[in-house]
Structure formats: structure tokens, C-alpha cells
Design a protein around this motif. Structure first.
Motif, PDB file in Angstrom:
ATOM      1  N   PRO A   1       0.842  -1.203   0.000  1.00  0.00           N
ATOM      2  CA  PRO A   1       0.000   0.000   0.000  1.00  0.00           C
ATOM      3  C   PRO A   1       0.873   1.249   0.000  1.00  0.00           C
ATOM      4  O   PRO A   1       2.065   1.198   0.317  1.00  0.00           O
ATOM      5  CB  PRO A   1      -0.775  -0.134   1.318  1.00  0.00           C
ATOM      6  CG  PRO A   1       0.173  -0.854   2.232  1.00  0.00           C
ATOM      7  CD  PRO A   1       0.927  -1.829   1.340  1.00  0.00           C
ATOM      8  N   THR A   2       0.278   2.368  -0.327  1.00  0.00           N
ATOM      9  CA  THR A   2       1.024   3.627  -0.320  1.00  0.00           C
ATOM     10  C   THR A   2       0.967   4.318   1.036  1.00  0.00           C
ATOM     11  O   THR A   2       1.683   5.301   1.258  1.00  0.00           O
ATOM     12  CB  THR A   2       0.488   4.573  -1.398  1.00  0.00           C
ATOM     13  OG1 THR A   2      -0.925   4.770  -1.193  1.00  0.00           O
ATOM     14  CG2 THR A   2       0.714   3.995  -2.787  1.00  0.00           C
ATOM     15  N   HIS A   3       0.118   3.840   1.952  1.00  0.00           N
ATOM     16  CA  HIS A   3       0.070   4.376   3.309  1.00  0.00           C
ATOM     17  C   HIS A   3      -0.535   3.345   4.244  1.00  0.00           C
ATOM     18  O   HIS A   3      -1.094   2.345   3.818  1.00  0.00           O
ATOM     19  CB  HIS A   3      -0.719   5.695   3.367  1.00  0.00           C
ATOM     20  CG  HIS A   3      -2.162   5.572   2.973  1.00  0.00           C
ATOM     21  ND1 HIS A   3      -2.566   5.417   1.662  1.00  0.00           N
ATOM     22  CD2 HIS A   3      -3.285   5.584   3.715  1.00  0.00           C
ATOM     23  CE1 HIS A   3      -3.883   5.338   1.610  1.00  0.00           C
ATOM     24  NE2 HIS A   3      -4.351   5.433   2.836  1.00  0.00           N
ATOM     25  N   LEU A   4      -0.418   3.632   5.540  1.00  0.00           N
ATOM     26  CA  LEU A   4      -0.855   2.701   6.602  1.00  0.00           C
ATOM     27  C   LEU A   4      -0.188   1.331   6.455  1.00  0.00           C
ATOM     28  O   LEU A   4      -0.863   0.337   6.137  1.00  0.00           O
ATOM     29  CB  LEU A   4      -2.381   2.573   6.639  1.00  0.00           C
ATOM     30  CG  LEU A   4      -3.164   3.801   7.069  1.00  0.00           C
ATOM     31  CD1 LEU A   4      -4.663   3.516   7.027  1.00  0.00           C
ATOM     32  CD2 LEU A   4      -2.765   4.282   8.441  1.00  0.00           C
TER      33      LEU A   4
ATOM     34  N   ASP B   1       2.622   4.472   6.620  1.00  0.00           N
ATOM     35  CA  ASP B   1       2.966   5.499   5.643  1.00  0.00           C
ATOM     36  C   ASP B   1       4.333   5.259   5.019  1.00  0.00           C
ATOM     37  O   ASP B   1       4.621   5.761   3.931  1.00  0.00           O
ATOM     38  CB  ASP B   1       2.918   6.879   6.300  1.00  0.00           C
ATOM     39  CG  ASP B   1       1.496   7.274   6.681  1.00  0.00           C
ATOM     40  OD1 ASP B   1       0.548   6.643   6.176  1.00  0.00           O
ATOM     41  OD2 ASP B   1       1.344   8.199   7.501  1.00  0.00           O
TER      42      ASP B   1
ATOM     43  N   HIS C   1      -0.633  -0.264  -4.172  1.00  0.00           N
ATOM     44  CA  HIS C   1      -2.082  -0.137  -3.942  1.00  0.00           C
ATOM     45  C   HIS C   1      -2.347   1.205  -3.269  1.00  0.00           C
ATOM     46  O   HIS C   1      -1.916   1.447  -2.138  1.00  0.00           O
ATOM     47  CB  HIS C   1      -2.590  -1.263  -3.038  1.00  0.00           C
ATOM     48  CG  HIS C   1      -2.402  -2.634  -3.604  1.00  0.00           C
ATOM     49  ND1 HIS C   1      -3.410  -3.311  -4.264  1.00  0.00           N
ATOM     50  CD2 HIS C   1      -1.317  -3.456  -3.626  1.00  0.00           C
ATOM     51  CE1 HIS C   1      -2.961  -4.501  -4.650  1.00  0.00           C
ATOM     52  NE2 HIS C   1      -1.690  -4.607  -4.281  1.00  0.00           N
ATOM     53  N   GLU C   2      -3.065   2.097  -3.947  1.00  0.00           N
ATOM     54  CA  GLU C   2      -3.349   3.425  -3.400  1.00  0.00           C
ATOM     55  C   GLU C   2      -4.599   3.443  -2.536  1.00  0.00           C
ATOM     56  O   GLU C   2      -4.703   4.263  -1.620  1.00  0.00           O
ATOM     57  CB  GLU C   2      -3.456   4.446  -4.531  1.00  0.00           C
ATOM     58  CG  GLU C   2      -2.144   4.642  -5.285  1.00  0.00           C
ATOM     59  CD  GLU C   2      -2.221   5.755  -6.304  1.00  0.00           C
ATOM     60  OE1 GLU C   2      -3.295   6.387  -6.408  1.00  0.00           O
ATOM     61  OE2 GLU C   2      -1.203   5.993  -6.996  1.00  0.00           O
TER      62      GLU C   2
ATOM     63  N   ARG D   1      -6.337   2.164   0.349  1.00  0.00           N
ATOM     64  CA  ARG D   1      -5.965   1.336   1.499  1.00  0.00           C
ATOM     65  C   ARG D   1      -7.109   0.452   1.959  1.00  0.00           C
ATOM     66  O   ARG D   1      -6.895  -0.691   2.391  1.00  0.00           O
ATOM     67  CB  ARG D   1      -5.495   2.244   2.646  1.00  0.00           C
ATOM     68  CG  ARG D   1      -4.975   1.474   3.876  1.00  0.00           C
ATOM     69  CD  ARG D   1      -3.817   0.562   3.509  1.00  0.00           C
ATOM     70  NE  ARG D   1      -3.199  -0.051   4.674  1.00  0.00           N
ATOM     71  CZ  ARG D   1      -3.685  -1.100   5.334  1.00  0.00           C
ATOM     72  NH1 ARG D   1      -4.803  -1.664   4.931  1.00  0.00           N
ATOM     73  NH2 ARG D   1      -3.047  -1.594   6.373  1.00  0.00           N
ATOM     74  N   GLU D   2      -8.342   0.948   1.917  1.00  0.00           N
ATOM     75  CA  GLU D   2      -9.461   0.116   2.364  1.00  0.00           C
ATOM     76  C   GLU D   2      -9.684  -1.044   1.406  1.00  0.00           C
ATOM     77  O   GLU D   2      -9.915  -2.179   1.832  1.00  0.00           O
ATOM     78  CB  GLU D   2     -10.740   0.940   2.507  1.00  0.00           C
ATOM     79  CG  GLU D   2     -11.894   0.137   3.100  1.00  0.00           C
ATOM     80  CD  GLU D   2     -13.034   0.990   3.601  1.00  0.00           C
ATOM     81  OE1 GLU D   2     -14.015   0.406   4.104  1.00  0.00           O
ATOM     82  OE2 GLU D   2     -12.955   2.219   3.509  1.00  0.00           O
TER      83      GLU D   2
ATOM     84  N   TYR E   1      -7.425  -2.374  -0.374  1.00  0.00           N
ATOM     85  CA  TYR E   1      -6.281  -3.244  -0.123  1.00  0.00           C
ATOM     86  C   TYR E   1      -6.569  -4.184   1.043  1.00  0.00           C
ATOM     87  O   TYR E   1      -6.332  -5.398   0.961  1.00  0.00           O
ATOM     88  CB  TYR E   1      -5.057  -2.376   0.157  1.00  0.00           C
ATOM     89  CG  TYR E   1      -3.802  -3.111   0.550  1.00  0.00           C
ATOM     90  CD1 TYR E   1      -3.021  -3.755  -0.404  1.00  0.00           C
ATOM     91  CD2 TYR E   1      -3.371  -3.131   1.875  1.00  0.00           C
ATOM     92  CE1 TYR E   1      -1.847  -4.412  -0.053  1.00  0.00           C
ATOM     93  CE2 TYR E   1      -2.198  -3.782   2.236  1.00  0.00           C
ATOM     94  CZ  TYR E   1      -1.448  -4.414   1.271  1.00  0.00           C
ATOM     95  OH  TYR E   1      -0.288  -5.060   1.630  1.00  0.00           O
TER      96      TYR E   1
END
Length: 490
Positions: free
Chosen positions: A331-334, A336, A361-362, A364-365, A367
Motif C-alpha cells: 500500500p502507499t500508506h498505513l 505510511d 495499492h493506493e 488502502r481500504e 487493499y
């Protein structure tokens, strides 16, 4: 009126019966609501709505005796019937939702018989033994019955509980305020008013603290916050966050279906180097499936020190002497730092011949939903929580449960220990059981273990003995008293 203003990076009101591990959300919940038990400052369970409790020898029947004269913030009585309404609501299949995983509480309480033996006694009869039920009930917040219809309709804007503070006001995207509840069952908090303020920028949160606009600033930048150590009148408190940053291995198929490859990848890591380069020191290396703060972990360091020679031998034995390419979902965050972390991990694994093909994966949910649906390639960046050894084992390791974050790992020895832990009411004996599980999961790891983050909290005043609670949730009842100028009161 003395006020504690808390600047934090996340601020929203949610349904307390939806499971979350977001520390800033839980901090707000703890201010306005109670469960049957609370976390003490040492991580033990202490009385909250329940003044005492008892579990049967078979760990299936729990009995809670409520305190006398409990009242909600709206003035109505908090009795066994009121508690049961919330417990039944949180245990519904459509509740307990967290990012990507519905029905978190349902799996433990959905088939339980929850009854009132009298006005002050709640009995929970479980379908299966669960000696660690308090791990769930500590976040089993009780809502005033008169507010439940609003919550059912999706209106969460006015919390009504029994907690140490009575809700006063909510300005979405700005602040939440509460006034000390004189009818609270515990020791009165030192501050008459509590105010949570939203500020997404860590430097700005620190500036607010220094300027006296906040008395507590949470989740500060690890390096920048050292300035507080060099300033008079401020406290910089560093806390271990029990959330574990990991990569989930797809153990169903592909290279990580082989225990030798999973262990080789773990042995190839220099975790301290990752901490230093990826998060600038703001973490502690993790060499097991849960953090050192988790129950039953007494040997949290040995077993997975870096050993490139052994890692290469294991890969060769698994048929990968010439190396292999693995598919990584990122992912791109979480977290970060996920993309930076993935690049750093690949550089280390290249030393034993493992290279990455990364898929970003932008959303996050989406993902998280993909992971829950087992739509994972060879491995994926993720995290693991909460502060419950049993829940991590039951929800993520046990192949029989096939939980939301389980990805094909199968270990019958560990599952026998999970069953033993379920039915063992002695804390000492159960802790030893989980310690054995911890050691087995070092030898045969289900994940790539990386690190536990560190959180920095700044406080106005000199408080050398102040500590964050072990679940990394700011306990507003444990804050020192602050004056209107932002200075602490002795």
C-alpha cells in the motif's frame, strides 16, 4: 477551570461497538464510556463498571458484579439490563467492523448467552472456553439505552456513556470537548475539562504544546521532539506501540508455503538497520509474532538474529539455491513508510538472492478487503494488533478459524496451545502456554517480522514518571492536572 487540551493527528466520533485499534479513537471512547473492566497503567485489568468478576473452572461462564448506583451521563441508571443491551449489540454479526474485517466481536460473543441474574449481576455463558475474555470486554463500551436508537440510525455525534467525562461539544474536523463527570465511579481526573483538538501535522502539534495552546501533544515526530528534552517545562515520553509492522506471507501457495523459505527471509533481516534507515529510530526491532508488551512474552529477543549463512542454506534446501523473485503487494500508506520499507527490505533480502516485483495499492481500504479475501500474491505489507496474545493467535494464526488476516499458515502444535490457552484460567499457566507458542512461531514464522513503532507524547510540565498505558492509548484519567496557562499543577 483547568483544561487538558490534547492535540492529536486523528479526531472523529465513531460507533464504540465497531472494533478499532486506532489509539486516538480509543482515547476518546475511554473518556466518555466504560466497559465492565478497564486497563490499568501496568496493563492489568482493573474494575470499571464491574467491581469484581469470576470465571468458572472450564472458562465458559463469566459472572460480573456491577458497582452500586451507576448512572449514565443522561441521568439514567446503568444496571445489568443496560450493560447487556450494549454487549448484545457489539456481538452482532453486522457490528464490530474494523478496516476490512466485519464481525470482530461476533466470533467471541455471537453465540454466547448473556443474561442478568439480578439488577447488578451480568452472566456471560460462552459456547466455547475463553480464558482471555477480558481482552474483548476491555473495549466493550456501554452506551446509554436511550442513545442506542440514534446509534442504530448512524448518528454518533453525541456520546452518552458512564465515563470520566461527560460529552459537551463536537466540531467536526476541529475539536471535541467534555466536562468531568462527578458521578463517575473512579478517582476523579485531575482536569475539570478535556479537549481533543485535531491537528494532522506533527510539527504543528509540537508548536501548539510549546506555545501553551495544548497541554498534551500525541504522536510527535521522533527526532524533532528531542527539542522538548532541551526545553524547560516539558516532558517527552516515548512509548512502545504494541502494533507490529510485518509482511504477511501467503502460505497457501508459492515460495512461502515452505517453512524454510519463511524462516530464511526472517533470518536475512537486519531489523535495527531497517529501524534506523526507514523510520529514523522510531521503532524497536520485532523478532516474534507479538510485541514484548503482550501477555506471555518473556523471551522477546532470541531466535531470529540475522544469519545470512543459515538463510542461504535454508533457501538452497527449499530448491532456491539460485534465488527467487517474489510478488509483493504494497500500500502507499498505513503504514505510511510502506514503500520505503519495501525497498529497504528488498535490499537486505537480495543478499540471499530474493528479489521483489512490487505491486502498489493506493486505495488502502480496498487493499485491506483484498487481504481479507485472500487476494494476496506472495507477501504483503501489513500490521498486526491488538494487545491480546490470544486474539492474535485465534484470529490470524489458527488455520481452523481461517480468520480475516489468516493466509494459509498451518501449525498443529500451535493450535494445541491455542486450545490449552482457551481453557486455562490460571494466568501464570496460561502465560507459559503462550510463551511456548511464541517460541514455536519463531522457529516456524507465519510472517516476516519487522518492528514495533515508538510513539512520542509531549506534556506541559515536568513529569518524569508519567507513562503511556501499555495498549498505547492515552488514558485521560492518568493525566496530571494542568492550569489555564498550560502549566502542570503539582
Amino acid at each position: 477551570m483547568n483544561t487538558a487540551t490534547i492535540a492529536q493527528p486523528r479526531l472523529r466520533l465513531e460507533d464504540p461497538h465497531d472494533c478499532t485499534d486506532a489509539n486516538d479513537v480509543l482515547c476518546v471512547f475511554d473518556a466518555f464510556f466504560d466497559g465492565l473492566v478497564r486497563y490499568g497503567q501496568d496493563g492489568s485489568y482493573i474494575p470499571a463498571l464491574a467491581e469484581r468478576w469470576h470465571v468458572s473452572d472450564d472458562a465458559r461462564t463469566w459472572t460480573f458484579r456491577l458497582r452500586e448506583a451507576l448512572t449514565f451521563h443522561d441521568g439514567t441508571t446503568c444496571n445489568a439490563d443496560a450493560v447487556i443491551l450494549s454487549l448484545r449489540r457489539m456481538s452482532r454479526a453486522d457490528k464490530g467492523y474494523t478496516l476490512g474485517a466485519p464481525g470482530v466481536w461476533y466470533q467471541y460473543l455471537g453465540d454466547a448467552l448473556i443474561t442478568a441474574l439480578d439488577a447488578r449481576t451480568v452472566e456471560i455463558a460462552l459456547a466455547r472456553p475463553m480464558a482471555d475474555l477480558l481482552d474483548v470486554l476491555v473495549y466493550g463500551y456501554v452506551i446509554a439505552p436511550g442513545a442506542l436508537d440514534r446509534y442504530e440510525g448512524g448518528d454518533v455525534s453525541v456520546p452518552v456513556g458512564t465515563g470520566p467525562y461527560r460529552f459537551e461539544n463536537f466540531r467536526d474536523g476541529h475539536d471535541i470537548t467534555g466536562r468531568r463527570f462527578d458521578g463517575w465511579h473512579g478517582k476523579q481526573p485531575a482536569n475539570e475539562q478535556i479537549r481533543f483538538v485535531f491537528e494532522p501535522d506533527a510539527d504543528r502539534r509540537q508548536d501548539m504544546l510549546v506555545a501553551g495552546q495544548a497541554q498534551v501533544a500525541n504522536s510527535l515526530d521522533f527526532q524533532q521532539s528531542h527539542a522538548l528534552d532541551r526545553s524547560d517545562g516539558f516532558t517527552r515520553a516515548v512509548s512502545l506501540v504494541p502494533v507490529s509492522i510485518i509482511y504477511l506471507f501467503n502460505s497457501t501457495s508459492g515460495p512461502f508455503a515452505d517453512q524454510r523459505v519463511r524462516r530464511a527471509a526472517n533470518l536475512a533481516l537486519d531489523r535495527q538497520a531497517l529501524v534506523d534507515t526507514v523510520v529514523a529510530g522510531a521503532a524497536r526491532p520485532l523478532t516474534g509474532f507479538v510485541s514484548p508488551a503482550h501477555f506471555g512474552v518473556t523471551d522477546a529477543t532470541g531466535g531470529l538474529e540475522r544469519d545470512l549463512s543459515e538463510a542461504k542454506l535454508l533457501l538452497a534446501a527449499a530448491g532456491h539455491a539460485d534465488g527467487l523473485v517474489i510478488e509483493v503487494d504494497c500500500p502507499t500508506h498505513l503504514p505510511d513508510e510502506a514503500e520505503t520499507l519495501t525497498a529497504a527490505v528488498e535490499r537486505q533480502l537480495l543478499e540471499i538472492g530474493i528479489s521483489f516485483r512490487v505491486h502498489r495499492h493506493e486505495d488502502r481500504e480496498a487493499y485491506a478487503h483484498g487481504v481479507r479475501l485472500k487476494q494476496v500474491r506472495d507477501m504483503c505489507v501489513f500490521d498486526s494488533s491488538p494487545l491480546s496474545t490470544f486474539r492474535v493467535l485465534a484470529e490470524k494464526i489458527d488455520a481452523r478459524a481461517r480468520g480475516s488476516w489468516w493466509l494459509g499458515y498451518d501449525n498443529s502444535e500451535v493450535e494445541q496451545l491455542i486450545d490449552a490457552g482457551r481453557r486455562t484460567t490460571s494466568g501464570t499457566t496460561r502465560g507459559a502456554i503462550y510463551q511456548n507458542a511464541y517460541r514455536l512461531l519463531q522457529t516456524n514464522p507465519p510472517w516476516l517480522y519487522l518492528y514495533n513503532p515508538l510513539r512520542v507524547t509531549g506534556l506541559a510540565g515536568d513529569h518524569p514518571d508519567w507513562r503511556m498505558r501499555p495498549d498505547a492509548v492515552l488514558d485521560v484519567t492518568a493525566l496530571p492536572g494542568f492550569g489555564q496557562e498550560g502549566k502542570s499543577r503539582d
